[in-house]
Design an enzyme around this catalytic site. Structure first.
Site, PDB file in Angstrom:
ATOM      1  N   CYS A 157      -0.307   4.003   2.307  1.00  0.00           N
ATOM      2  CA  CYS A 157      -0.094   3.743   3.656  1.00  0.00           C
ATOM      3  C   CYS A 157       1.414   4.013   3.979  1.00  0.00           C
ATOM      4  CB  CYS A 157      -0.474   2.353   3.902  1.00  0.00           C
ATOM      5  SG  CYS A 157      -1.849   1.686   3.434  1.00  0.00           S
ATOM      6  N   ASP A 158       2.158   3.610   3.316  1.00  0.00           N
ATOM      7  CA  ASP A 158       3.783   3.295   3.761  1.00  0.00           C
ATOM      8  C   ASP A 158       4.646   4.373   2.829  1.00  0.00           C
ATOM      9  OD1 ASP A 158       2.764   1.365   5.619  1.00  0.00           O
ATOM     10  OD2 ASP A 158       3.180  -0.051   4.187  1.00  0.00           O
TER      11      ASP A 158
ATOM     12  N   CYS B 127       0.842  -1.200   0.135  1.00  0.00           N
ATOM     13  CA  CYS B 127       0.016  -0.024   0.038  1.00  0.00           C
ATOM     14  C   CYS B 127       0.805   1.242  -0.004  1.00  0.00           C
ATOM     15  CB  CYS B 127      -1.021  -0.167   1.097  1.00  0.00           C
ATOM     16  SG  CYS B 127      -1.991   1.432   1.371  1.00  0.00           S
TER      17      CYS B 127
HETATM   18  C1  LIG Z   1       0.053  -4.198   5.527  1.00  0.00           C
HETATM   19  C2  LIG Z   1      -0.923  -3.175   5.321  1.00  0.00           C
HETATM   20  C3  LIG Z   1      -0.825  -2.087   5.927  1.00  0.00           C
HETATM   21  C4  LIG Z   1      -1.888  -0.753   5.853  1.00  0.00           C
HETATM   22  N1  LIG Z   1      -1.559   0.024   6.327  1.00  0.00           N
HETATM   23  C5  LIG Z   1      -2.625   1.226   6.384  1.00  0.00           C
HETATM   24  C6  LIG Z   1      -2.418   2.361   6.950  1.00  0.00           C
HETATM   25  O1  LIG Z   1      -1.149   2.614   7.219  1.00  0.00           O
HETATM   26  N2  LIG Z   1      -3.362   3.328   6.857  1.00  0.00           N
HETATM   27  C7  LIG Z   1      -4.510   3.140   6.314  1.00  0.00           C
HETATM   28  O2  LIG Z   1      -5.481   3.916   6.286  1.00  0.00           O
HETATM   29  N3  LIG Z   1      -4.870   1.880   5.706  1.00  0.00           N
HETATM   30  C8  LIG Z   1      -3.916   0.986   5.710  1.00  0.00           C
HETATM   31  N4  LIG Z   1      -4.171  -0.309   5.264  1.00  0.00           N
HETATM   32  C9  LIG Z   1      -5.587  -0.683   4.491  1.00  0.00           C
HETATM   33  C10 LIG Z   1      -6.341  -1.037   5.622  1.00  0.00           C
HETATM   34  O3  LIG Z   1      -5.934  -2.042   6.587  1.00  0.00           O
HETATM   35  C11 LIG Z   1      -7.980  -1.485   4.830  1.00  0.00           C
HETATM   36  O4  LIG Z   1      -8.363  -0.546   4.303  1.00  0.00           O
HETATM   37  C12 LIG Z   1      -8.952  -1.783   5.971  1.00  0.00           C
HETATM   38  O5  LIG Z   1      -8.445  -2.961   6.877  1.00  0.00           O
HETATM   39  C13 LIG Z   1     -10.139  -2.145   5.206  1.00  0.00           C
HETATM   40  O6  LIG Z   1     -10.977  -2.547   6.605  1.00  0.00           O
HETATM   41  P1  LIG Z   1     -12.092  -3.640   5.948  1.00  0.00           P
HETATM   42  O7  LIG Z   1     -12.834  -3.813   7.305  1.00  0.00           O
HETATM   43  O8  LIG Z   1     -13.049  -3.157   4.706  1.00  0.00           O
HETATM   44  O9  LIG Z   1     -11.593  -5.005   5.552  1.00  0.00           O
HETATM   45  P2  LIG Z   1     -10.472  -6.115   6.184  1.00  0.00           P
HETATM   46  O10 LIG Z   1      -9.509  -5.240   6.848  1.00  0.00           O
HETATM   47  O11 LIG Z   1     -10.018  -6.689   5.234  1.00  0.00           O
HETATM   48  O12 LIG Z   1     -11.350  -6.951   7.325  1.00  0.00           O
HETATM   49  C14 LIG Z   1     -12.238  -7.931   6.710  1.00  0.00           C
HETATM   50  C15 LIG Z   1     -12.464  -8.683   7.808  1.00  0.00           C
HETATM   51  O13 LIG Z   1     -13.845  -9.717   7.403  1.00  0.00           O
HETATM   52  C16 LIG Z   1     -13.287 -11.121   7.643  1.00  0.00           C
HETATM   53  N5  LIG Z   1     -13.847 -11.922   6.747  1.00  0.00           N
HETATM   54  C17 LIG Z   1     -13.815 -12.284   5.475  1.00  0.00           C
HETATM   55  N6  LIG Z   1     -14.729 -13.099   4.981  1.00  0.00           N
HETATM   56  C18 LIG Z   1     -15.402 -13.438   6.112  1.00  0.00           C
HETATM   57  C19 LIG Z   1     -16.374 -14.439   6.108  1.00  0.00           C
HETATM   58  N7  LIG Z   1     -16.845 -15.320   5.197  1.00  0.00           N
HETATM   59  N8  LIG Z   1     -17.051 -14.695   7.458  1.00  0.00           N
HETATM   60  C20 LIG Z   1     -16.485 -14.137   8.689  1.00  0.00           C
HETATM   61  N9  LIG Z   1     -15.590 -13.064   8.538  1.00  0.00           N
HETATM   62  C21 LIG Z   1     -14.907 -12.852   7.134  1.00  0.00           C
HETATM   63  C22 LIG Z   1     -11.720 -11.118   7.599  1.00  0.00           C
HETATM   64  O14 LIG Z   1     -11.153 -12.002   8.225  1.00  0.00           O
HETATM   65  C23 LIG Z   1     -11.456  -9.602   7.956  1.00  0.00           C
HETATM   66  O15 LIG Z   1     -10.855  -9.570   9.457  1.00  0.00           O
HETATM   67  C24 LIG Z   1      -3.056  -1.212   5.248  1.00  0.00           C
HETATM   68  C25 LIG Z   1      -3.312  -2.488   4.577  1.00  0.00           C
HETATM   69  C26 LIG Z   1      -2.292  -3.598   4.766  1.00  0.00           C
HETATM   70  C27 LIG Z   1      -2.658  -5.084   4.310  1.00  0.00           C
END
Ligand SMILES: Cc1cc2nc3c(=O)[nH]c(=O)nc-3n(C[C@H](O)[C@H](O)[C@H](O)COP(=O)(O)OP(=O)(O)OC[C@H]3O[C@@H](n4cnc5c(N)ncnc54)[C@H](O)[C@@H]3O)c2cc1C
Length: 303
Positions: free
Chosen positions: A134-135, A131
């Site tokens: 992010c980084d 990302c």
């Molecule tokens: C290495 C890394 C660094 C990052 N750094 C930053 C940063 O510094 N700043 C920033 O703003 N953003 C950052 N991001 C991006 C940020 O993490 C994401 O935008 C954010 O987590 C999205 O949130 P979400 O809830 O949509 O999805 P996710 O974080 O993907 O969460 C989805 C959840 O749903 C669960 N799930 C999926 N399918 C199922 C199912 N069938 N049943 C039950 N549970 C399920 C998964 O296990 C997961 O826990 C980073 C991402 C990564 C990978």
């Protein structure tokens, strides 16, 4: 019990929705297949969430989890295996049982595709990133590599030229897949060196990244690019298989909903990374959580 909102996922977006749902007086249940917190637990440092001091991804996840639970949210550590979304009462099934809810918020997130090469896993957070937004700022005035050939890779490369002294763009084909104006921006940018027909072989470095070994596919020649960071931009996999055939998806597999977070199915909302959107970040995930929970509240009130 019939819950007001069943939230699939307990990442930033799912937990934000629980906070807003609970504060509106609704009963909520989050289903989580792994650990709460989602993708952000993989990063050592978050520094771009407005009005928040730097903290680790795990701390961020724990703060959000504690906030949701303090407001009364239930987190059920069960992966959802199937859903029935039509009708006034939605059904959510896991390996352990069946649950019912008046509304569903899909918050299943994405997985970032990996290169699957030596050095990648051990160097995450030490120069390997998925990302640039992010980084990128951790590599100010340094050299970075971006791997990929689609729009994300092109945008990341241009974005990083605002921070880094030089950006190498590694692409396995002889032309880019991205849209023309993004390609043009890359071609015009003197800080970007493009390596066509090139594949990454190994990420080098002991405690942090110091190089990327690559191979030219045409000549077979191997070489090392000196770099401080490798940004992997080879695609995202949205977790939407469960909803295929029930909720409208975009051609690339995201749930087709705009900023209202409302899907084509009554009482079903979506937000976070799994939705069609331009910026996948914590701040947009949290914002979506608030919007989707409020939309669910309005839907229930209108029934
Ligand atoms: C290495 C890394 C660094 C990052 N750094 C930053 C940063 O510094 N700043 C920033 O703003 N953003 C950052 N991001 C991006 C940020 O993490 C994401 O935008 C954010 O987590 C999205 O949130 P979400 O809830 O949509 O999805 P996710 O974080 O993907 O969460 C989805 C959840 O749903 C669960 N799930 C999926 N399918 C199922 C199912 N069938 N049943 C039950 N549970 C399920 C998964 O296990 C997961 O826990 C980073 C991402 C990564 C990978």
């Amino acid at each position: 019990m019939i819950y007001d909102i069943a939230i699939i996922g307990a990442g930033p977006r799912g937990l934000s929705a629980a906070v807003y749902g609970q504060r509106a007086g609704l009963s909520t249940i989050n289903f989580e297949a792994n650990v709460h917190g989602g993708q952000i637990i993989n990063t050592p440092e978050v520094e771009n969430y407005p009005a928040m001091e730097r903290m680790s991804g795990v701390e961020f996840a724990m703060n959000l989890y504690n906030q949701a639970v303090d407001f009364g949210a239930t987190i059920q550590y069960e992966g959802v295996t199937s859903v029935e979304l039509e009708g006034d009462i939605k059904k959510i099934r896991t390996d352990f049982g069946e649950y019912e809810a008046k509304t569903v918020i899909i918050a299943t997130g994405v997985t970032r595709r990996k290169l699957e090469i030596p050095g990648e896993d051990t160097m995450i957070g030490r120069g390997v990133s998925y990302c640039a937004t992010c980084d990128g700022s951790f590599f100010k005035d340094k050299v970075a590599v971006v791997v990929g050939g689609g729009n994300t890779a092109l945008e990341d490369a241009v974005y990083l030229t605002g921070l880094c002294t030089k950006v190498h763009l590694i692409h396995r084909r002889d032309e880019f897949r991205g849209v023309k104006h993004e390609v043009d921006k890359v071609l015009r940018n003197e800080k970007i060196e493009i390596h066509y027909n090139t594949i990454p072989l190994e990420i080098l470095g002991k405690d942090k990244v110091n190089g990327l070994k690559v191979q030219n596919k045409v000549t077979g020649e191997e070489s090392v690019i000196d770099t401080d960071a490798v940004f992997v931009a080879v695609g995202l996999i949205p977790h939407n298989e469960l909803f295929e055939g029930q909720v409208a998806l975009t051609p690339d597999g995201y749930i087709d909903a705009d900023e209202s977070c409302t899907t084509n199915v009554e009482g079903v909302f979506v937000a976070g990374d799994t939705r069609r959107k331009t910026l996948r970040q914590l701040v947009t995930a949290a914002s979506d959580g608030a919007v989707a929970a409020t939309a669910a509240y309005n839907y229930i009130q209108g029934k």
